[in-house]
Write a protein that holds these residues in place. Structure first.
Motif, PDB file in Angstrom:
ATOM      1  N   ASP A 142       8.902  79.966  17.006  1.00  0.00           N
ATOM      2  CA  ASP A 142       9.616  79.015  17.859  1.00  0.00           C
ATOM      3  C   ASP A 142      11.109  78.989  17.545  1.00  0.00           C
ATOM      4  N   ARG A 143      11.462  79.195  16.276  1.00  0.00           N
ATOM      5  CA  ARG A 143      12.890  79.195  15.918  1.00  0.00           C
ATOM      6  C   ARG A 143      13.555  80.510  16.324  1.00  0.00           C
ATOM      7  N   LEU A 144      12.839  81.616  16.146  1.00  0.00           N
ATOM      8  CA  LEU A 144      13.420  82.914  16.508  1.00  0.00           C
ATOM      9  C   LEU A 144      13.808  82.935  17.984  1.00  0.00           C
ATOM     10  N   GLY A 145      12.968  82.317  18.808  1.00  0.00           N
ATOM     11  CA  GLY A 145      13.266  82.287  20.237  1.00  0.00           C
ATOM     12  C   GLY A 145      14.571  81.583  20.538  1.00  0.00           C
ATOM     13  N   GLU A 146      14.964  80.660  19.680  1.00  0.00           N
ATOM     14  CA  GLU A 146      16.225  79.936  19.844  1.00  0.00           C
ATOM     15  C   GLU A 146      17.335  80.584  19.036  1.00  0.00           C
ATOM     16  N   ASP A 147      17.059  81.791  18.506  1.00  0.00           N
ATOM     17  CA  ASP A 147      18.066  82.494  17.717  1.00  0.00           C
ATOM     18  C   ASP A 147      18.386  81.754  16.418  1.00  0.00           C
ATOM     19  N   MET A 148      17.389  81.096  15.862  1.00  0.00           N
ATOM     20  CA  MET A 148      17.589  80.403  14.596  1.00  0.00           C
ATOM     21  C   MET A 148      16.884  81.170  13.481  1.00  0.00           C
ATOM     22  N   THR A 149      17.315  80.910  12.244  1.00  0.00           N
ATOM     23  CA  THR A 149      16.676  81.520  11.073  1.00  0.00           C
ATOM     24  C   THR A 149      15.398  80.758  10.743  1.00  0.00           C
ATOM     25  N   PRO A 150      14.339  81.445  10.307  1.00  0.00           N
ATOM     26  CA  PRO A 150      13.111  80.743   9.911  1.00  0.00           C
ATOM     27  C   PRO A 150      13.389  79.674   8.849  1.00  0.00           C
ATOM     28  N   ALA A 151      12.593  78.625   8.871  1.00  0.00           N
ATOM     29  CA  ALA A 151      12.876  77.452   8.045  1.00  0.00           C
ATOM     30  C   ALA A 151      12.963  77.785   6.561  1.00  0.00           C
ATOM     31  N   CYS A 152      12.051  78.638   6.066  1.00  0.00           N
ATOM     32  CA  CYS A 152      12.036  78.902   4.623  1.00  0.00           C
ATOM     33  C   CYS A 152      13.308  79.625   4.189  1.00  0.00           C
ATOM     34  N   ALA A 153      13.729  80.629   4.982  1.00  0.00           N
ATOM     35  CA  ALA A 153      14.934  81.380   4.629  1.00  0.00           C
ATOM     36  C   ALA A 153      16.163  80.494   4.728  1.00  0.00           C
ATOM     37  N   LYS A 154      16.143  79.596   5.706  1.00  0.00           N
ATOM     38  CA  LYS A 154      17.261  78.675   5.897  1.00  0.00           C
ATOM     39  C   LYS A 154      17.389  77.761   4.679  1.00  0.00           C
ATOM     40  N   ALA A 155      16.236  77.337   4.135  1.00  0.00           N
ATOM     41  CA  ALA A 155      16.262  76.350   3.069  1.00  0.00           C
ATOM     42  C   ALA A 155      16.454  76.969   1.691  1.00  0.00           C
ATOM     43  N   CYS A 156      16.234  78.279   1.554  1.00  0.00           N
ATOM     44  CA  CYS A 156      16.292  78.907   0.232  1.00  0.00           C
ATOM     45  C   CYS A 156      17.708  78.818  -0.334  1.00  0.00           C
TER      46      CYS A 156
END
Lengths: 409, 265
Positions: free
Chosen positions: B147-161
């Motif tokens: 769902d995030r990739l479709g919005e051109d966002m980074t996956p939650a785990c990678a974003k939070a690391c």
């Protein structure tokens, strides 16, 4: 969709998400997961097999705190029971078609009774399979696609086809005109579909990551198919039947039992390539089931050649044959569950070159270390050219003498 | 679109579990209960239907050149495990309903509205990632934040690391970065560093992983199989064997009928 969780449901129960429905919208990917109260963390986990905080990294074959490396099959008792029932239905359909084509008029009754057993077996099989699904209401999704890479998909279509053909042959065979001919054709088609129906279940479990099932993939289909013959023959002997069919049924089930015993030896031999693999067949509850299955089948065979033709002997023979076929399936199923729960059963065969190397013929595991005593690769695959990947140069504590590498064919 | 994936560099992992929490929060997954396992700081055990990121903690009685442990023979290994989104995915090839698909990002995704909970993918995964949730009856795993990739966002785990241990991006680019990182670590004296599942050469059984790892000990230490194979590669043998079995069964059925007929006269 009816599965959606409504906010008011959440307020009724603490569902472990800790989301205040007034502040958060439940639109996340996992928000649809149904929760029946706060679940236990991995309730299947028993006591650790290693000391806490010591994962045994220095052991010859390490593991992560003895935790299983793969998931245990989630199937319940209805699946091995289906292996038996589906096998009986398939083998009965095969015998029925053979009786129709080669038996002449004398065998017409046998053919019809076989088709009844086949039809009933197909219906019961479907029930058992649907009962095991996590979402039984969606069982028809099995027929959304046909996927040749999935034995379960292939098998679903085979089971549906077999049920349809058996039913059609019951309805129309023996009528006059084209309907009757169609019914006879359906009987033969059911017989042809009965062959994969009896065997695909073995392919289904062999085509998994469960070590013992994967390792015995060559002999398991033979075991399941001969066991299906033994089971079908024994069941038909228990059902009322005229005297003239006795010989056929006895021959059919006896051949099945002989095959079952031989294939059982082959399965155990195939698993014996490594001690950890064969362990579930030798020890514990699954080992007991495995031995009991063999004993029942052998006793049933022995009663068949015993002099004297008393009624109780026939009944005992058929009962023992059925028990052998049933126990075989449960033994293999239990052994798979045990096999999946031990990480060493997953890791050690792969280190010995029984993982992907068996098929692709490469010589090194994913960490760049050569396999120990690589087994001969089954076909002439040259080892894959290895680019200079920076591989691990392992820690001194682990350095032993270099094991011999595979001779390249 | 391109191939998206993760490169998880375990030498940078500090075991903060931000990825576990971010994943749970974004995907609104139920918790795992609050039990103490005794396995170092690991209290989620293994990946499962509602645990899509799992940090492994290993305390080794072995020194590491990149960790300062005051001269003690000791070092930490921490690794954030995740679904590997294999090129040859066992779960996808086993799924009989077509619920598991390969997305436009080259990731493997389970469609919850199609899954009927047959449980076949659970046995087909050589990594033990996907699981069927008892309450729910369906199979679940990491979606690589579809769902995030479709919005051109980074996956939650990678974003939070917080340490760039989890790096998200195009797989090709990640591979180059990973190879450079291994060379860098070798120069620093960490000879044991290597890539796990970076490409088909490294892991022919899965055709390479879209979510691959940099490890510094045997894969088994992190609960990863040393030579995984997609079951379908070996399934052919079983089909062939079944073919011979079918031939034998047909012959025996016909034989039983003919012999039985002879006797019945």
């Amino acid at each position: 969709m009816s599965d959606d969780i409504r906010p008011e449901d959440l307020e009724k129960r603490q569902d472990g998400r800790n989301i205040d429905s007034r502040l958060g919208v439940l639109a996340g990917e996992g928000a649809q997961q149904r929760v029946k109260g706060i679940d236990e963390a991995n309730p299947s986990r028993g006591l650790l097999r290693t000391r806490p905080s010591q994962s045994g990294v220095n052991a010859e074959s390490p593991s992560y705190y003895g935790q299983p490396a793969i998931k245990e099959p989630v199937w319940i008792w209805s699946i091995p029971l289906y292996f038996y029932v589906g096998g009986v239905a398939g083998a009965a359909s095969v015998l029925g078609a053979a009786a129709d084509v080669f038996g002449g008029e004398r065998m017409e009754g046998l053919g019809r009774r076989c088709r009844w057993v086949g039809t009933a077996g197909d219906i019961v099989s479907s029930g058992l399979l649907i009962y095991d699904l996590g979402r039984p209401t969606r069982f028809l999704n099995m027929l959304r696609v046909f996927r040749p890479t999935s034995p379960m998909s292939v098998g679903s279509w085979v089971l549906v086809g077999s049920g349809a053909m058996n039913t059609a042959s019951l309805l129309f065979a023996g009528r006059r005109g084209w309907l009757g001919r169609a019914g006879e054709g359906a009987a033969i088609a059911a017989g042809l579909l009965g062959l994969p129906l009896a065997g695909y279940t073995a392919v289904l479990i062999a085509n998994t990551a469960v070590p013992i099932w994967q390792a015995t993939r060559k002999s398991l289909p033979l075991l399941f198919m001969s066991s299906a013959m033994a089971g079908a023959g024994s069941l038909m002997e228990l059902l009322p039947h005229p005297k003239r069919d006795e010989k056929v049924l006895h021959l059919f089930s006896a051949m099945g039992k002989v095959g079952e015993l031989l294939a059982g030896v082959a399965v155990q031999h195939e698993a014996s390539r490594l001690e950890v693999l064969v362990r579930p067949l030798k020890h514990g509850p699954s080992g007991t089931l495995w031995k009991a299955a063999k004993v029942c089948t052998a006793a049933s065979l022995a009663l068949g050649v015993w002099p004297g033709r008393r009624k109780w002997m026939k009944v005992a023979r058929a009962l023992l044959g059925s028990a052998g076929a049933l126990l075989t399936r449960f033994a293999v199923f239990r052994a798979g569950k045990v096999s999946a729960s031990d990480p060493q059963t997953t890791f050690q065969p792969q280190r010995q070159g029984m993982g992907a190397a068996e098929v692709t013929g490469h010589t090194h595991a994913s960490d760049g270390k050569p396999f120990k005593f690589p087994l001969p690769v089954l076909h002439e695959a040259s080892a894959l050219p290895r680019r200079e990947i920076p591989a691990a140069r392992h820690l001194e504590s682990e350095l032993g003498p270099e094991p011999p590498t595979a001779p390249t064919p | 679109m391109g191939q998206k994936g993760f490169f998880t560099d375990t030498t940078l992992c500090i075991g903060c579990k931000a990825c576990e929490v971010a994943c749970k929060q974004w995907n609104q997954l139920p918790d795992d209960g609050f039990q103490f396992t005794g396995m170092s700081y690991d209290n989620s055990g293994h990946l499962g239907s509602s645990t899509w990121r799992h940090v492994a903690f290993v305390e080794r009685p072995v020194p590491s050149p990149t960790q300062n442990t005051a001269g003690m023979a000791f070092s930490w290994l921490m690794a954030s495990d995740v679904c590997k989104h294999c090129q040859r995915a066992g779960c996808l090839e086993a799924c009989p309903t077509g619920a598991i698909i390969r997305t436009e990002f080259d990731t493997v995704y389970v469609q919850p509205d199609v899954c009927n909970g047959c449980g076949y993918c659970v046995t087909a995964c050589p990594f033990g990632v996907i699981d069927r949730r008892e309450d729910d009856g369906r199979a679940w795993k990491c979606t690589l934040c579809y769902d995030r990739l479709g919005e051109d966002m980074t996956p939650a785990c990678a974003k939070a690391c917080p340490t760039a241990s989890i790096q998200f991006g195009d797989v090709e680019e990640l591979r180059e970065r990973a190879h450079r990182r291994v060379e860098q670590l070798h120069e620093k004296g960490l000879d044991a560093a290597y890539l796990y599942g970076a490409d088909a050469e490294n892991q022919p059984g899965t055709g390479g992983l879209n979510a691959f790892f940099l490890l510094v000990d045997k894969p088994e230490v992190y609960n990863l199989p040393p030579d995984p194979v997609v079951p379908t590669m070996k399934g052919k043998d079983a089909w062939a064997s079944m073919g011979w079995g079918a031939l034998g069964m047909a012959v025996m059925a016909i034989g039983a009928v003919l012999l039985g007929r002879e006797v019945a006269r």
